[in-house]
Scaffold this active site. Structure first.
Site, mmCIF file in Angstrom:
data_model
loop_
_atom_site.group_PDB
_atom_site.id
_atom_site.type_symbol
_atom_site.label_atom_id
_atom_site.label_comp_id
_atom_site.label_asym_id
_atom_site.label_seq_id
_atom_site.Cartn_x
_atom_site.Cartn_y
_atom_site.Cartn_z
ATOM 1 N N SER A 260 43.257 32.443 32.252
ATOM 2 C CA SER A 260 42.405 33.644 32.238
ATOM 3 C C SER A 260 41.055 33.341 31.605
ATOM 4 O O SER A 260 40.029 33.846 32.056
ATOM 5 C CB SER A 260 43.049 34.752 31.401
ATOM 6 O OG SER A 260 44.317 35.065 31.873
ATOM 7 N N ASN B 76 35.582 38.598 33.971
ATOM 8 C CA ASN B 76 36.074 38.983 32.652
ATOM 9 C C ASN B 76 34.945 39.113 31.629
ATOM 10 O O ASN B 76 35.079 39.849 30.650
ATOM 11 C CB ASN B 76 37.130 37.986 32.149
ATOM 12 C CG ASN B 76 38.537 38.534 32.328
ATOM 13 O OD1 ASN B 76 38.747 39.744 32.292
ATOM 14 N ND2 ASN B 76 39.499 37.654 32.529
ATOM 15 N N HIS C 119 41.187 31.531 39.238
ATOM 16 C CA HIS C 119 41.576 32.690 38.437
ATOM 17 C C HIS C 119 41.930 33.866 39.342
ATOM 18 O O HIS C 119 41.068 34.590 39.821
ATOM 19 C CB HIS C 119 40.455 33.061 37.456
ATOM 20 C CG HIS C 119 40.817 34.220 36.584
ATOM 21 N ND1 HIS C 119 39.990 35.295 36.374
ATOM 22 C CD2 HIS C 119 41.959 34.484 35.900
ATOM 23 C CE1 HIS C 119 40.604 36.164 35.595
ATOM 24 N NE2 HIS C 119 41.799 35.696 35.294
ATOM 25 N N GLU D 120 38.539 33.791 41.305
ATOM 26 C CA GLU D 120 37.366 33.046 40.856
ATOM 27 C C GLU D 120 37.699 31.555 40.912
ATOM 28 O O GLU D 120 38.670 31.113 40.285
ATOM 29 C CB GLU D 120 36.996 33.468 39.435
ATOM 30 C CG GLU D 120 36.446 34.876 39.394
ATOM 31 C CD GLU D 120 36.436 35.468 38.003
ATOM 32 O OE1 GLU D 120 35.355 35.598 37.434
ATOM 33 O OE2 GLU D 120 37.511 35.808 37.485
#
Ligand code: NAD
Length: 315
Positions: free
Chosen positions: A121, A193, A142, A154
């Site tokens: 992550s 994120n 990701h 990603e």
């Protein structure tokens, strides 16, 4: 006809079983590795349940829902998963030493041309790859939870990842119905994120300052710009309203926004008190079991509605 790549997924938990499902549903043979047979059994049961929900809504046919799990072979031996795979996704717990160990073993056991991907992550792909010899073929992928319902992946280019590795990975992901985006730098939080947690920092700061309570903060997001987000990203929105207006707003508001580099005392105090959210029944809000279930059901139903609409509109 081209042969479909052989896929292996390392770790069959929340993310791993869903990633295995994505590839199996698109015809790939998948080997799923974990350290305990009961974890693998649970993963396959999860895949069957997810595909059953797809079939019930007409997202896929009943025959596909039954055929896809049979393309997944489970193993307790890493070498079994590594040796014939063309593409390997690691989805083990978020622990740097564990991930480095898995990658250096996969590096030694796999075909030299295989691409090795980490689903971390937030961790640095460059650091995960640092104990492996063939770092050019190591990349970040990701996926978002649940990986079979959220389109974005990603694709993170680490220090030594070659453009060919990135291109192969993006092409493969497109072919299994994902929407890959290229993250050109191996930075914490990659692309999405970083933005998600910039928003959470401000949301928590609003609570900390007593401007609004947690439920109100969430309503304010969901029922305003949150409704536009599936259509309009922040940068298209900035162009739509005009960069002159954006500049005027930023000149005025940015000095007032939270720019802390530390976790808020609101979060630190809750964690110290053992109030962790759903898992303890109390966090920023109270979460009795029925309210938790309602929240989980609403999210899953919404994501299934989106998937169903996409299939029915031919997108
Ligand atoms: N949960 C999320 O929302 C989410 C989203 C995106 C990315 N990720 C990332 O995906 C990765 C996996 O997360 P998760 O939520 O699926 O975790 P999880 O705990 O649900 O699953 C991890 C699995 O790895 C297995 N495992 C443990 N040690 C292992 C080993 N040595 N070899 C092989 N398997 C091993 C565990 O038995 C477990 O089945 C983490 O890096 C996480 O940060 C998680």
């Amino acid at each position: 006809m081209t042969t479909l790549e052989r896929i292996s997924v390392i770790g069959s938990g929340l993310m791993g079983h869903g990633i295995a499902q994505v590839f199996a549903l698109h015809g790939h043979d998948v080997t799923l590795y974990d350290i305990r047979q009961d974890f693998l059994d649970k993963a396959i049961a999860g895949v069957k349940a997810n595909l059953g929900a797809f079939a019930a809504r007409g997202i896929i046919g009943q025959a596909e829902a039954e055929a896809a799990p049979a393309r997944i072979t489970c193993t307790l031996h890493l070498e079994e998963a590594a040796k014939s795979a063309d593409f390997i996704v690691e989805a083990v717990p978020e622990n740097m030493t564990l991930k480095q160990d898995i990658f250096s073993r996969l590096d030694a056991m796999s075909k030299p041309e295989a691409v090795l991907a980490s689903n971390t992550s937030v961790m640095s792909i460059t650091e995960i790859a640092s104990t492996s010899r063939h770092r050019a073929r190591i990349v970040g992928t990701h996926f978002w939870n649940p990986p079979y319902l959220i389109p974005l992946v990603e694709v993170v280019q680490a220090g030594e990842t070659t453009p060919a590795t990135v291109e192969f990975t993006m092409d493969l992901l497109r072919r299994v119905g994902k929407h890959p985006v290229h993250c050109r730098k191996d930075v914490p939080g990659f692309i999405a994120n970083r933005m998600q947690h910039a928003l959470w920092r401000e949301a928590i700061s609003i609570v900390e300052q007593g401007i609004a309570d947690p439920r109100t903060v969430d309503e304010a997001v969901r029922l305003s710009f949150g409704m536009r987000l599936p259509i309009l990203g922040p940068l298209e929105n900035a162009d739509m309203v005009g960069l002159d207006l954006t500049r005027a707003i930023h000149d005025y508001i940015l000095p007032a926004l939270c720019d802390s580099h530390k976790t808020s005392p609101v979060v630190l105090d809750k964690v110290a008190a053992g109030e962790l959210g759903f898992k303890t029944g109390k966090g920023l809000q109270d979460w009795p079991a029925d309210r938790q279930q309602a929240s989980r059901d609403a999210l899953r139903d919404y994501l299934l509605d989106v998937a169903e609409k996409q299939v029915k509109s031919g997108r």
